[in-house]
Design a protein around this motif. Structure first.
Motif, PDB file in Angstrom:
ATOM      1  N   PRO A  12       0.724  -1.181   0.040  1.00  0.00           N
ATOM      2  CA  PRO A  12       0.097  -0.137   0.018  1.00  0.00           C
ATOM      3  C   PRO A  12       0.892   1.239  -0.002  1.00  0.00           C
ATOM      4  CG  PRO A  12      -0.877  -1.648   1.737  1.00  0.00           C
ATOM      5  CD  PRO A  12       0.459  -2.026   1.160  1.00  0.00           C
ATOM      6  N   PHE A  13       2.111   1.221   0.640  1.00  0.00           N
ATOM      7  CA  PHE A  13       2.777   2.438   0.834  1.00  0.00           C
ATOM      8  C   PHE A  13       3.969   2.509  -0.513  1.00  0.00           C
ATOM      9  CE2 PHE A  13       2.119   0.988   5.346  1.00  0.00           C
ATOM     10  CZ  PHE A  13       1.551   1.883   5.473  1.00  0.00           C
ATOM     11  N   ALA A  14       4.098   1.274  -1.009  1.00  0.00           N
ATOM     12  CA  ALA A  14       5.245   1.550  -2.041  1.00  0.00           C
ATOM     13  C   ALA A  14       4.636   1.516  -3.324  1.00  0.00           C
ATOM     14  CB  ALA A  14       6.196   0.312  -2.216  1.00  0.00           C
ATOM     15  N   MET A  15       3.319   1.237  -3.632  1.00  0.00           N
ATOM     16  CA  MET A  15       3.016   1.262  -4.998  1.00  0.00           C
ATOM     17  C   MET A  15       1.649   2.034  -4.937  1.00  0.00           C
ATOM     18  SD  MET A  15       3.100  -2.964  -5.488  1.00  0.00           S
ATOM     19  CE  MET A  15       2.194  -2.809  -7.270  1.00  0.00           C
ATOM     20  N   GLY A  16       1.054   2.722  -3.894  1.00  0.00           N
ATOM     21  CA  GLY A  16      -0.110   3.196  -3.888  1.00  0.00           C
ATOM     22  C   GLY A  16      -0.175   4.749  -4.170  1.00  0.00           C
ATOM     23  N   ALA A  17       1.044   5.417  -4.092  1.00  0.00           N
ATOM     24  CA  ALA A  17       1.153   6.646  -3.825  1.00  0.00           C
ATOM     25  C   ALA A  17       1.299   7.326  -5.418  1.00  0.00           C
ATOM     26  CB  ALA A  17       2.338   7.335  -2.968  1.00  0.00           C
ATOM     27  N   GLU A  18       0.513   8.209  -5.771  1.00  0.00           N
ATOM     28  CA  GLU A  18       0.787   8.818  -6.943  1.00  0.00           C
ATOM     29  C   GLU A  18       1.298  10.439  -6.812  1.00  0.00           C
ATOM     30  OE1 GLU A  18      -2.901   8.525  -9.230  1.00  0.00           O
ATOM     31  OE2 GLU A  18      -2.755   6.597  -9.377  1.00  0.00           O
ATOM     32  N   TRP A  19       1.533  11.124  -7.786  1.00  0.00           N
ATOM     33  CA  TRP A  19       2.015  12.260  -7.676  1.00  0.00           C
ATOM     34  C   TRP A  19       0.808  13.383  -6.856  1.00  0.00           C
ATOM     35  CZ3 TRP A  19      -0.587  16.456  -9.643  1.00  0.00           C
ATOM     36  CH2 TRP A  19      -1.337  16.317 -10.943  1.00  0.00           C
ATOM     37  N   ARG A  20      -0.360  12.877  -7.136  1.00  0.00           N
ATOM     38  CA  ARG A  20      -1.635  13.473  -6.756  1.00  0.00           C
ATOM     39  C   ARG A  20      -1.513  13.451  -5.082  1.00  0.00           C
ATOM     40  NH1 ARG A  20      -3.252  11.095 -11.184  1.00  0.00           N
ATOM     41  NH2 ARG A  20      -4.120  12.332 -12.977  1.00  0.00           N
ATOM     42  N   ASP A  21      -1.172  12.349  -4.558  1.00  0.00           N
ATOM     43  CA  ASP A  21      -1.076  12.166  -3.120  1.00  0.00           C
ATOM     44  C   ASP A  21       0.002  13.125  -2.605  1.00  0.00           C
ATOM     45  OD1 ASP A  21      -3.278  10.011  -3.392  1.00  0.00           O
ATOM     46  OD2 ASP A  21      -1.513   8.786  -4.120  1.00  0.00           O
ATOM     47  N   TRP A  22       1.105  13.051  -2.952  1.00  0.00           N
ATOM     48  CA  TRP A  22       2.036  13.946  -2.514  1.00  0.00           C
ATOM     49  C   TRP A  22       1.851  15.540  -2.582  1.00  0.00           C
ATOM     50  CZ3 TRP A  22       5.838  11.849   0.324  1.00  0.00           C
ATOM     51  CH2 TRP A  22       6.053  10.383   0.015  1.00  0.00           C
ATOM     52  N   LEU A  23       1.185  15.966  -3.625  1.00  0.00           N
ATOM     53  CA  LEU A  23       0.474  17.254  -3.973  1.00  0.00           C
ATOM     54  C   LEU A  23      -0.512  17.281  -2.844  1.00  0.00           C
ATOM     55  CD1 LEU A  23       0.331  19.989  -5.464  1.00  0.00           C
ATOM     56  CD2 LEU A  23      -1.358  18.913  -6.775  1.00  0.00           C
ATOM     57  N   ALA A  24      -1.203  16.456  -2.609  1.00  0.00           N
ATOM     58  CA  ALA A  24      -2.333  16.604  -1.601  1.00  0.00           C
ATOM     59  C   ALA A  24      -1.808  16.755  -0.078  1.00  0.00           C
ATOM     60  CB  ALA A  24      -3.424  15.355  -1.372  1.00  0.00           C
ATOM     61  N   LEU A  25      -0.742  16.311  -0.051  1.00  0.00           N
ATOM     62  CA  LEU A  25      -0.018  16.330   1.221  1.00  0.00           C
ATOM     63  C   LEU A  25       0.616  17.887   1.581  1.00  0.00           C
ATOM     64  CD1 LEU A  25       0.904  14.008   3.413  1.00  0.00           C
ATOM     65  CD2 LEU A  25       3.087  14.009   2.291  1.00  0.00           C
ATOM     66  N   LEU A  26       0.762  18.639   0.633  1.00  0.00           N
ATOM     67  CA  LEU A  26       0.921  19.789   0.715  1.00  0.00           C
ATOM     68  C   LEU A  26      -0.242  20.923   1.022  1.00  0.00           C
ATOM     69  CD1 LEU A  26       3.659  20.017  -2.022  1.00  0.00           C
ATOM     70  CD2 LEU A  26       4.202  19.485   0.265  1.00  0.00           C
ATOM     71  N   LYS A  27      -1.291  20.316   0.995  1.00  0.00           N
ATOM     72  CA  LYS A  27      -2.506  21.084   1.246  1.00  0.00           C
ATOM     73  C   LYS A  27      -2.601  22.349   0.124  1.00  0.00           C
ATOM     74  CE  LYS A  27      -3.006  20.419   6.326  1.00  0.00           C
ATOM     75  NZ  LYS A  27      -3.531  20.841   7.525  1.00  0.00           N
ATOM     76  N   PRO A  28      -2.713  22.047  -1.063  1.00  0.00           N
ATOM     77  CA  PRO A  28      -2.490  22.863  -2.048  1.00  0.00           C
ATOM     78  C   PRO A  28      -3.806  24.374  -1.888  1.00  0.00           C
ATOM     79  CG  PRO A  28      -3.378  20.992  -3.019  1.00  0.00           C
ATOM     80  CD  PRO A  28      -3.063  20.893  -1.505  1.00  0.00           C
ATOM     81  N   ARG A  29      -4.971  23.965  -1.518  1.00  0.00           N
ATOM     82  CA  ARG A  29      -5.661  24.901  -1.454  1.00  0.00           C
ATOM     83  C   ARG A  29      -5.530  26.059  -0.305  1.00  0.00           C
ATOM     84  NH1 ARG A  29     -11.569  22.154  -0.863  1.00  0.00           N
ATOM     85  NH2 ARG A  29     -10.414  20.595   0.410  1.00  0.00           N
ATOM     86  N   VAL A  30      -4.912  25.664   0.695  1.00  0.00           N
ATOM     87  CA  VAL A  30      -4.337  26.321   1.777  1.00  0.00           C
ATOM     88  C   VAL A  30      -3.224  27.287   1.269  1.00  0.00           C
ATOM     89  CG1 VAL A  30      -3.288  26.568   4.108  1.00  0.00           C
ATOM     90  CG2 VAL A  30      -5.112  24.933   3.488  1.00  0.00           C
TER      91      VAL A  30
END
Length: 309
Positions: A12-30
């Protein structure tokens, strides 16, 4: 544990993350609002930055804000998993492993401060570091789970960008960026408490002592109105003190009147005997949306007024 089992657990950790997930981690709306206020602080500062350095400054502010958001998600992963509003974030869903999220945030935070120091000056870098530290250590780790005033004090973290943008150009901080800081600082409670009103059950389930959870919905509505009544005259100070012109003054007056009207609707919302909304918090939802537009348009008016001379 066998190699096959190891692969199953890690998948789940090695294969599940996409670039969108890393972007979401940055709270783009904030980050978007943070960048807008930082750019305005930079644009209205006396002086000039080389365009490349100006873009670098904006990127540093954006990356620093995103880094703080990533560290916040790492620390709050337990309550994020409980709350409906945050349960789909990358860490609770298992798309990004907590340690990876923390490392990601720390690396970005350190890099943003170092690049800011090299590209502009130590004053701007120091304010940038302070904003990250305040959000992570003061708001996230100290205040958020301990006091209903968490967003009042912690709101300072989101108010630093105008100061950072100004300092990047001038190397100092004067009255105008301090006024912009005060506007964002006073805007934060009515903005966030409007959200907290209709997300109250979520916060209560997670054990986060937001104001509606601790003091009740009726008290929160009153506080939203009071903060808005204080914010409006403070937002006029740049014009009244001569730091901004009539375009900004008129915009601030009109937006302030709209914010007060919005807060009054929240305060007068039909409630049961406990203060719970009978309209599914429709006025609070509208006030939250208005507050987002309010800050963006108000700071755009600062820039427009500046360029019109």
């Amino acid at each position: 544990m066998s190699d096959a089992t190891n692969l199953t657990v890690a998948a789940p950790f090695a294969m599940g993350a996409e670039w969108r997930d890393w972007l979401a981690l940055l709270k783009p709306r904030v980050v978007t609002l943070v960048v807008v206020t930082g750019i305005v602080g930079m644009l209205v500062a006396p002086g000039h930055l080389n365009p490349v350095l100006a873009v670098t400054t904006v990127l540093c502010i954006a990356v620093a804000a995103g880094a703080a958001g990533a560290i916040n998600m790492w620390y709050d992963r337990d309550i994020d998993a409980i709350m409906v509003r945050t349960s789909r974030r990358p860490i609770p869903t298992g798309k990004i492993e907590p340690g990876e999220a923390l490392a990601f945030g720390v690396v970005l935070a350190v890099a943003s401060v170092l690049v800011m120091a090299l590209a502009t000056n130590l004053v701007a870098a120091a304010w940038l570091a302070l904003s990250i530290g305040f959000y992570v250590f003061v708001y996230t780790m100290w205040l958020k789970r301990r006091t209903p005033q968490n967003i009042v004090i912690g709101g300072a973290a989101g108010a630093f960008p105008p100061i950072i943008g100004w300092a990047a150009v001038t190397g100092d901080v004067t009255a105008m960026p301090a006024l912009l800081f005060a506007i964002v600082f006073l805007w934060t409670p009515p903005h966030f408490w409007s959200l907290a009103l209709y997300a109250c059950k979520d916060y209560g389930r997670a054990g986060v002592p937001m104001l509606p959870v601790v003091a009740g919905a009726r008290h929160t509505r009153t506080q939203i109105l009071l903060y808005t009544l204080v914010l409006t005259p403070v937002s006029l100070l740049p014009w009244l003190l001569g730091y901004a012109g009539p375009v900004y003054g008129l915009t601030a007056a009109v937006l302030g009147a709209g914010f007060i009207f919005s807060a009054l609707r929240v305060w007068m919302d039909r409630q049961d005997e406990t203060g719970i909304s009978l309209t599914n918090d429709a006025p609070a939802r509208a006030a939250f949306r208005y507050s987002l537009a309010y800050l963006a348009i108000l700071f755009a008016a600062v820039a427009v007024d500046h360029f019109l001379g």
